[in-house]
Scaffold this motif. Structure first.
Motif, PDB file in Angstrom:
ATOM      1  N   UNK A  67      54.548  51.159  32.170  1.00  0.00           N
ATOM      2  CA  UNK A  67      53.177  50.648  32.219  1.00  0.00           C
ATOM      3  C   UNK A  67      53.160  49.129  32.057  1.00  0.00           C
ATOM      4  N   UNK A  68      53.984  48.640  31.140  1.00  0.00           N
ATOM      5  CA  UNK A  68      54.008  47.198  30.918  1.00  0.00           C
ATOM      6  C   UNK A  68      54.537  46.459  32.140  1.00  0.00           C
ATOM      7  N   UNK A  69      55.555  47.058  32.748  1.00  0.00           N
ATOM      8  CA  UNK A  69      56.093  46.427  33.962  1.00  0.00           C
ATOM      9  C   UNK A  69      55.012  46.342  35.034  1.00  0.00           C
ATOM     10  N   UNK A  70      54.261  47.419  35.157  1.00  0.00           N
ATOM     11  CA  UNK A  70      53.192  47.409  36.166  1.00  0.00           C
ATOM     12  C   UNK A  70      52.085  46.437  35.769  1.00  0.00           C
ATOM     13  N   UNK A  71      51.797  46.409  34.492  1.00  0.00           N
ATOM     14  CA  UNK A  71      50.711  45.540  34.035  1.00  0.00           C
ATOM     15  C   UNK A  71      51.032  44.077  34.280  1.00  0.00           C
ATOM     16  N   UNK A  72      52.316  43.768  34.262  1.00  0.00           N
ATOM     17  CA  UNK A  72      52.704  42.365  34.441  1.00  0.00           C
ATOM     18  C   UNK A  72      52.797  41.966  35.899  1.00  0.00           C
ATOM     19  N   UNK A  73      52.767  42.965  36.765  1.00  0.00           N
ATOM     20  CA  UNK A  73      52.782  42.628  38.185  1.00  0.00           C
ATOM     21  C   UNK A  73      51.478  41.939  38.532  1.00  0.00           C
TER      22      UNK A  73
ATOM     23  N   UNK B  59      49.409  55.839  31.781  1.00  0.00           N
ATOM     24  CA  UNK B  59      49.831  54.521  32.300  1.00  0.00           C
ATOM     25  C   UNK B  59      48.634  53.662  32.660  1.00  0.00           C
ATOM     26  N   UNK B  60      47.656  54.287  33.282  1.00  0.00           N
ATOM     27  CA  UNK B  60      46.450  53.524  33.635  1.00  0.00           C
ATOM     28  C   UNK B  60      45.788  52.961  32.380  1.00  0.00           C
ATOM     29  N   UNK B  61      45.750  53.789  31.356  1.00  0.00           N
ATOM     30  CA  UNK B  61      45.123  53.352  30.107  1.00  0.00           C
ATOM     31  C   UNK B  61      45.889  52.184  29.501  1.00  0.00           C
ATOM     32  N   UNK B  62      47.207  52.324  29.449  1.00  0.00           N
ATOM     33  CA  UNK B  62      48.019  51.270  28.841  1.00  0.00           C
ATOM     34  C   UNK B  62      47.938  49.972  29.651  1.00  0.00           C
ATOM     35  N   UNK B  63      47.960  50.113  30.951  1.00  0.00           N
ATOM     36  CA  UNK B  63      47.853  48.921  31.804  1.00  0.00           C
ATOM     37  C   UNK B  63      46.500  48.252  31.595  1.00  0.00           C
ATOM     38  N   UNK B  64      45.480  49.084  31.575  1.00  0.00           N
ATOM     39  CA  UNK B  64      44.136  48.544  31.411  1.00  0.00           C
ATOM     40  C   UNK B  64      43.989  47.862  30.051  1.00  0.00           C
ATOM     41  N   UNK B  65      44.520  48.493  29.041  1.00  0.00           N
ATOM     42  CA  UNK B  65      44.445  47.900  27.705  1.00  0.00           C
ATOM     43  C   UNK B  65      45.216  46.585  27.669  1.00  0.00           C
ATOM     44  N   UNK B  66      46.356  46.577  28.322  1.00  0.00           N
ATOM     45  CA  UNK B  66      47.180  45.361  28.368  1.00  0.00           C
ATOM     46  C   UNK B  66      46.409  44.212  29.018  1.00  0.00           C
TER      47      UNK B  66
END
Lengths: 436, 207
Positions: A67-73, B59-66
């Motif tokens: 998730x973090x990897x995707x979030x940083x994209x 994953x969507x939740x974690x990404x969104x929170x990030x």
């Protein structure tokens, strides 16, 4: 209220374990009087137990990292999505039309100015306006130039002297600098709301009291001064050497460590932090072809089960240098004590005040049994020792210890030596290996 | 191992949130790391035991929170904020996949205890209780039957019993009165019990 209604009411309380003694008696009598109710209650209880059991489920190992990897994209906006957005947004057409219109006016004015060989005063005024318009247009339509302008200099560090002037001693990575800048620019944190930093403040303000700039900035400034102090005292040619006058005063000898080209592996050892965790045993490396070797921490319990592997593996906090690592640990309340190549010394419960009956030091840091050479984990060439007031925090840090790569090893900060005499607390002993 | 697992520490969480909002990525990662299990579990419960779907939601939740940590104002607990996102993402996903609560059986119809009107558990007809009543299989059965409940029933059961969220917090994050939460939980629990009654007899193991 019917008995059934009452049963429902009490059932809810019973499942929440919230029955009063009176209600409990009533509940028992209800169940005793009616078998069907008793069976139903038992089934409800089992169901709830089963549901609660589902609460023990853990997330997949790679969930967060993925998730973090995707979030940083960077968020990609495709042409298709742009078109979709435009299609659904009439303002898009309006803004395009407006921009064209403005562009035309600017062009017309510009042409007017260029084509006019003899300018009347009115035209001169127009010329001036043209210039202004041109300049405005340039700002509007060429934002890229603005972006290409050199970035502003970083804000000055608000502590005396240049805190980071020893950066040349450190690895070329830019991350520590940016991290340091973040640290320096971060708004001050009130000591009463940040107990760990407050503790840090109390300790460090003793050592650096004369130069403390202002109470509001003391926490951050203290950290900065710590780093500065540490760097100032460790010169390059003795970078890997323990300079341990204060430790020596405690009749403790620090062994020298061979110079290496960088810190490569860090593992953490907390002797018997709980009864079932005897020691670490496993050191795994993950090689990223594009970067330095990366490290995954893993632990085995007394039964040699690598049960913390998954938890540890997710602890991929990116820390580029040992200084950053120290800062990270200190921010979490760990005080750097010293660094040594002597395993026996690292694990020795020397910090215990013999006269203090409050703590059985052996329960926290027993002197380990000599480990047969063949069973010793490979790669242990040195140990970094931290002190924590709270063993639970130590346990938590055990689970959270970041992976570490890169060089930038630093040694002792003598001003921390007095912590050695602390009668309570726990130590994190972190063995490391310096790559040849 | 329990000694080494994360302990609830509101003060530490508050500090982490504060630092995360100041741009400290390590703090943010730690914060999300602390909550990833509950996000995943909640998602798993709401999507009816479909692990793949639960991972997507989590994953969507974690990404969104990030990405949107700045939007957390601290009016509620951080976990409540995450739960709300999880519930919303799970709902959205269900809608996106055209899932209907076709298998939802209303509890308004059967009277309490009227078991002959209870929804039939076809799986239970094929697998004997004793076979099914062990470990992972029973858990699988639980998730399967959770999936047969309506989404709103699943949600309250998951939050209350799997995640141990208080009635008040559930009310807050679902924006419904506490009384509604309680009655919904009662109905949901009753429905789930009827679905699983063959596996909840006194002789069966739940662990």
């Amino acid at each position: 209220m019917t008995p059934r209604d009452r049963f429902e009411e009490l059932l809810e309380l019973w499942l929440d374990d919230a029955l009063s003694p009176t209600e409990r008696a009533e509940w028992d009598s209800l169940l005793a009087a009616d078998d069907s109710l008793r069976i139903e209650a038992e089934q409800e209880a089992r169901l709830v137990a089963l549901l609660r059991q589902a609460g023990e489920r853990r997330a997949p190992e790679n969930l967060l990292s993925t998730a973090l990897a995707k979030a940083r994209e960077p968020i990609k906006v495709t042409e298709l999505s742009r078109a979709e957005r435009r299609r659904g947004n009439p303002w898009a057409f309006g803004s395009v039309a407006a921009m064209l219109f403005v562009g035309l006016i600017v062009w017309a004015l510009y042409q007017d100015g260029v084509d006019a060989p003899e300018l009347t005063p009115t035209h001169t005024t127009g010329r001036v306006q043209t210039t202004t318009s041109d300049s405005t247009a340039s700002d509007t339509v060429a934002p890229a130039e603005t972006k290409q302008a050199p970035p502003e200099s970083p804000a000055p560090v608000h502590s005396p002297g240049d805190v980071w002037r020893f950066r040349e001693d450190t690895p070329p990575s830019a991350a520590p600098e940016s991290r340091a800048r973040e640290l320096a620019e971060a708004p001050p944190v009130e000591p009463d709301t940040v107990p760990q930093d407050a503790d840090l403040h109390v300790f460090f303000s003793t050592a650096f009291e004369e130069t403390a700039p202002s109470p509001a900035l003391e926490n951050r400034a203290a950290l900065e001064r710590l780093v500065q102090n540490r760097r100032a005292r460790v010169v390059v040619d003795t970078r890997w050497r323990a300079t341990a006058e204060a430790i020596a005063q405690q009749r403790l000898a620090l062994a020298e460590t061979q110079q290496g080209d960088g810190l490569r592996y860090v593992v953490l050892e907390i002797p018997q932090i709980t009864s079932d965790v005897q020691a670490l045993a496993l050191l795994e490396t993950q090689t990223d072809e594009s970067e330095d070797s990366r490290v995954v921490l893993a632990y085995r319990d007394a039964t040699a089960q690598p049960q913390f592997l998954a938890r540890a593996a997710k602890a991929t906090i990116a820390i580029e240098s040992f200084d950053d690592f120290l800062s990270h640990m200190e921010q979490q309340g760990a005080q750097f004590l010293h660094y040594t190549a002597d395993r026996e010394l690292a694990l020795k419960p020397y910090w215990k005040d013999e006269t203090t009956a409050l703590l059985d030091a052996r329960a926290l840091t027993p002197t380990p049994e000599p480990t047969p050479e063949s069973e010793r984990p490979k790669g242990f060439e040195g140990y970094v020792v931290f002190f924590l007031e709270d063993p639970e925090t130590a346990a938590r840090l055990l689970m959270e210890l970041p992976t570490l790569a890169g060089d930038g090893m630093r040694n002792l900060d003598p001003s921390l030596a007095e912590l050695i005499a602390q009668p309570q607390g726990a130590r994190l002993v972190i063995p490391y290996r310096i790559a040849d | 191992m329990s000694d080494l697992t994360w302990r609830e520490d509101p003060e530490a969480e508050r500090l982490l949130v504060e630092r995360a909002q100041q741009g400290d990525q390590l703090a943010l990662e730690e914060l999300l790391s602390m909550h990833q299990d509950r996000v995943f579990r909640t998602a798993l419960g709401i999507v009816g035991g479909n692990e793949e779907a639960a991972q997507e939601v989590a994953q969507e939740v974690l990404i969104s929170a990030f990405r949107h940590i700045q939007q957390f104002r601290g009016a509620s607990k951080f976990s409540t904020w995450l739960y709300r996102m999880t519930v919303n993402f799970a709902k959205n996903r269900a809608v996106a996949h055209g899932r209907r609560s076709a298998r939802f059986v209303s509890l308004d119809a059967p009277a309490p205890g009227d078991e002959e009107h209870a929804p039939r558990d076809h799986r239970a007809e094929q697998v004997s209780p004793r076979e099914a009543a062990h470990g992972a299989e029973l858990m699988e059965l639980l998730h399967e039957n959770l999936g047969k409940l309506s989404e709103e029933y699943r949600t309250v059961l998951v939050l209350r019993f799997i995640e141990d969220v208080s009635y008040e917090d559930i009310a807050t994050l679902l924006s419904i009165p506490v009384g509604t939460v309680k009655s919904r939980i009662n109905r949901a629990r009753r429905e789930l019990r009827l679905l699983m009654k063959d596996h909840l007899t006194p002789g069966e193991e739940t662990s």
